[in-house]
Write a protein that holds these residues in place. Structure first.
Motif, PDB file in Angstrom:
ATOM      1  N   UNK A 205      -0.882  -7.771   4.149  1.00  0.00           N
ATOM      2  CA  UNK A 205      -0.433  -6.392   4.368  1.00  0.00           C
ATOM      3  C   UNK A 205       1.072  -6.287   4.628  1.00  0.00           C
ATOM      4  N   UNK A 206       1.690  -5.304   3.973  1.00  0.00           N
ATOM      5  CA  UNK A 206       3.081  -4.923   4.207  1.00  0.00           C
ATOM      6  C   UNK A 206       3.124  -3.428   4.466  1.00  0.00           C
ATOM      7  N   UNK A 207       3.619  -3.030   5.636  1.00  0.00           N
ATOM      8  CA  UNK A 207       3.662  -1.614   6.019  1.00  0.00           C
ATOM      9  C   UNK A 207       5.097  -1.109   5.923  1.00  0.00           C
ATOM     10  N   UNK A 208       5.285  -0.025   5.187  1.00  0.00           N
ATOM     11  CA  UNK A 208       6.595   0.629   5.081  1.00  0.00           C
ATOM     12  C   UNK A 208       6.479   2.017   5.707  1.00  0.00           C
ATOM     13  N   UNK A 209       7.283   2.364   6.678  1.00  0.00           N
ATOM     14  CA  UNK A 209       7.218   3.714   7.245  1.00  0.00           C
ATOM     15  C   UNK A 209       7.596   4.764   6.197  1.00  0.00           C
ATOM     16  N   UNK A 210       6.793   5.801   6.111  1.00  0.00           N
ATOM     17  CA  UNK A 210       7.145   6.952   5.274  1.00  0.00           C
ATOM     18  C   UNK A 210       8.074   7.822   6.123  1.00  0.00           C
ATOM     19  N   UNK A 211       9.337   7.425   6.161  1.00  0.00           N
ATOM     20  CA  UNK A 211      10.278   8.006   7.125  1.00  0.00           C
ATOM     21  C   UNK A 211      10.448   9.512   6.948  1.00  0.00           C
ATOM     22  N   UNK A 212      10.360  10.001   5.727  1.00  0.00           N
ATOM     23  CA  UNK A 212      10.563  11.441   5.502  1.00  0.00           C
ATOM     24  C   UNK A 212       9.484  12.265   6.195  1.00  0.00           C
TER      25      UNK A 212
ATOM     26  N   UNK B 143       6.807  -8.361  -2.442  1.00  0.00           N
ATOM     27  CA  UNK B 143       6.334  -8.934  -3.702  1.00  0.00           C
ATOM     28  C   UNK B 143       5.631 -10.262  -3.510  1.00  0.00           C
ATOM     29  N   UNK B 144       6.205 -11.121  -2.685  1.00  0.00           N
ATOM     30  CA  UNK B 144       5.573 -12.418  -2.395  1.00  0.00           C
ATOM     31  C   UNK B 144       4.197 -12.222  -1.768  1.00  0.00           C
ATOM     32  N   UNK B 145       4.116 -11.284  -0.838  1.00  0.00           N
ATOM     33  CA  UNK B 145       2.856 -11.072  -0.125  1.00  0.00           C
ATOM     34  C   UNK B 145       1.808 -10.450  -1.044  1.00  0.00           C
ATOM     35  N   UNK B 146       2.236  -9.676  -2.039  1.00  0.00           N
ATOM     36  CA  UNK B 146       1.289  -9.169  -3.033  1.00  0.00           C
ATOM     37  C   UNK B 146       0.807 -10.296  -3.942  1.00  0.00           C
ATOM     38  N   UNK B 147       1.735 -11.127  -4.371  1.00  0.00           N
ATOM     39  CA  UNK B 147       1.437 -12.147  -5.377  1.00  0.00           C
ATOM     40  C   UNK B 147       0.665 -13.324  -4.806  1.00  0.00           C
TER      41      UNK B 147
ATOM     42  N   UNK C  87       0.680  -9.372   9.298  1.00  0.00           N
ATOM     43  CA  UNK C  87       1.106  -8.052   8.817  1.00  0.00           C
ATOM     44  C   UNK C  87       2.615  -7.992   8.938  1.00  0.00           C
ATOM     45  N   UNK C  88       3.258  -7.491   7.900  1.00  0.00           N
ATOM     46  CA  UNK C  88       4.714  -7.389   7.877  1.00  0.00           C
ATOM     47  C   UNK C  88       5.092  -5.914   7.871  1.00  0.00           C
ATOM     48  N   UNK C  89       5.931  -5.516   8.831  1.00  0.00           N
ATOM     49  CA  UNK C  89       6.390  -4.128   8.931  1.00  0.00           C
ATOM     50  C   UNK C  89       7.880  -4.110   8.649  1.00  0.00           C
TER      51      UNK C  89
ATOM     52  N   UNK D  35      -0.436   5.347   1.073  1.00  0.00           N
ATOM     53  CA  UNK D  35       0.451   4.873   0.026  1.00  0.00           C
ATOM     54  C   UNK D  35       1.594   4.021   0.530  1.00  0.00           C
ATOM     55  N   UNK D  36       1.649   3.814   1.852  1.00  0.00           N
ATOM     56  CA  UNK D  36       2.724   3.016   2.447  1.00  0.00           C
ATOM     57  C   UNK D  36       2.176   1.888   3.317  1.00  0.00           C
ATOM     58  N   UNK D  37       0.887   1.559   3.126  1.00  0.00           N
ATOM     59  CA  UNK D  37       0.227   0.582   3.988  1.00  0.00           C
ATOM     60  C   UNK D  37      -0.019  -0.761   3.310  1.00  0.00           C
ATOM     61  N   UNK D  38       0.544  -0.957   2.116  1.00  0.00           N
ATOM     62  CA  UNK D  38       0.432  -2.254   1.455  1.00  0.00           C
ATOM     63  C   UNK D  38      -0.918  -2.553   0.866  1.00  0.00           C
ATOM     64  N   UNK D  39      -1.607  -1.529   0.387  1.00  0.00           N
ATOM     65  CA  UNK D  39      -2.887  -1.762  -0.286  1.00  0.00           C
ATOM     66  C   UNK D  39      -2.635  -2.448  -1.635  1.00  0.00           C
ATOM     67  N   UNK D  40      -3.619  -3.216  -2.145  1.00  0.00           N
ATOM     68  CA  UNK D  40      -3.396  -4.007  -3.369  1.00  0.00           C
ATOM     69  C   UNK D  40      -2.895  -3.194  -4.565  1.00  0.00           C
ATOM     70  N   UNK D  41      -3.418  -1.991  -4.777  1.00  0.00           N
ATOM     71  CA  UNK D  41      -3.031  -1.200  -5.945  1.00  0.00           C
ATOM     72  C   UNK D  41      -2.240   0.043  -5.535  1.00  0.00           C
TER      73      UNK D  41
END
Length: 290
Positions: free
Chosen positions: A174-181, A165-169, A150-152, A208-214
């Motif tokens: 999983x790639x997690x991006x914090x929804x900082x707002x 992008x690499x991890x999707x392709x 998992x990449x954060x 929507x920020x947890x790296x789901x496939x779609x």
């Protein structure tokens, strides 16, 4: 060397997270954010910020409120624990020199004791060919982040986008991006709610920020971050696509679970104790080249 670091992380645990912390002085100065360090912090980061002649005067409170500031190491740790990651998960911290050093990292280490860096899993001699070149050190971090389960990312800059992008392709990891707002207001009010309530709200904020496939619609974002048009879907119902099981091993209940883990305790370390210690519309990220 990067593959060797990955192998050593695997020797410590079959599952590990890579965290692109982005809490170096230049990153914080560029963002124009303030983290409570008083006049010393404002003075130090202010001097660094002058390197960028085109930057306008910032409003630190507004930047934080709009989600344009990197989370602190403690906030990243609280987010991961609230999402259900266990305390015993091993985390590889991809970063340069952290602003504040060991004192800044202490709350994250209290939440996740198994913290590692390229410096702690290699010898000085092994790193010697790389350590004088920041681009080589960043390349090592890139390779390890790419090989993690998992990449954060704490900043949606170029390195994070290319990795996502690499991890999707390449098979989807999983790639997690914090929804900082949304997380900012939760961190402010955390003391006024139970840990279960906080965990539930973090789950909601991170949809929507947890790296789901779609997670991202085709055509949204930059191509190297979301190469949807180059990813073939499996249209044969007899052979459904299986998710990567490694991506979920560190979670207690998976990303859809709502049961919170026990509230973690963050130690209040003193300076003396630390001496010698080693989406889409909501996506408000700091746009800075890595």
């Amino acid at each position: 060397m990067g593959e060797k670091i990955i192998q050593r992380m695997r020797e410590r645990s079959t599952y590990f997270i890579a965290l692109h912390l982005r809490f170096e002085p230049d990153m914080l100065a560029f963002s124009g954010c303030y983290y409570g360090g008083g006049e010393k912090e404002k003075r130090e980061l202010g001097v660094i910020r002058k390197r960028w002649k085109t930057l306008h005067a910032s409003n630190p409170e507004k930047e934080r409120r709009h989600g344009r500031c990197p989370l602190t190491p403690e906030e990243v740790g609280l987010m991961l624990r609230a999402l259900g990651y266990r305390k015993n998960v091993h985390i590889y911290v991809a970063s340069g020199d952290i602003y504040g050093g060991a004192k800044t990292l202490a709350p994250l280490k209290a939440l996740f004791p198994n913290l590692h860096t390229k410096e702690t899993v290699t010898s000085k001699d092994e790193l010697a060919p790389f350590s004088k070149y920041s681009s080589r050190m960043a390349a090592l971090d890139f390779i390890v982040c790419d090989g993690s389960d998992a990449f954060v990312t704490n900043n949606n800059g170029n390195m994070a986008k290319i990795l996502a992008g690499r991890r999707r392709y390449l098979g989807h990891k999983r790639t997690i991006r914090p929804n900082a707002r949304k997380l900012y207001s939760l961190f402010l009010s955390r003391g006024n709610m139970s840990w279960d309530a906080f965990s539930s709200k973090v789950h909601m904020a991170q949809k929507g920020f947890m790296g789901e496939p779609k997670e991202l619609r085709p055509g949204r974002g930059e191509f190297h971050e979301n190469p949807t048009t180059c990813i073939c879907e499996n249209t044969d119902p007899k052979t459904p696509t299986k998710p990567n099981p490694r991506s979920e091993q560190g979670l207690i209940n998976g990303t859809e679970g709502r049961k919170a883990i026990t509230e973690p305790t963050v130690a209040n370390h003193t300076n003396e104790e630390l001496v010698g210690s080693s989406a889409e519309e909501d996506d408000a990220s700091v746009e800075k080249e890595d």
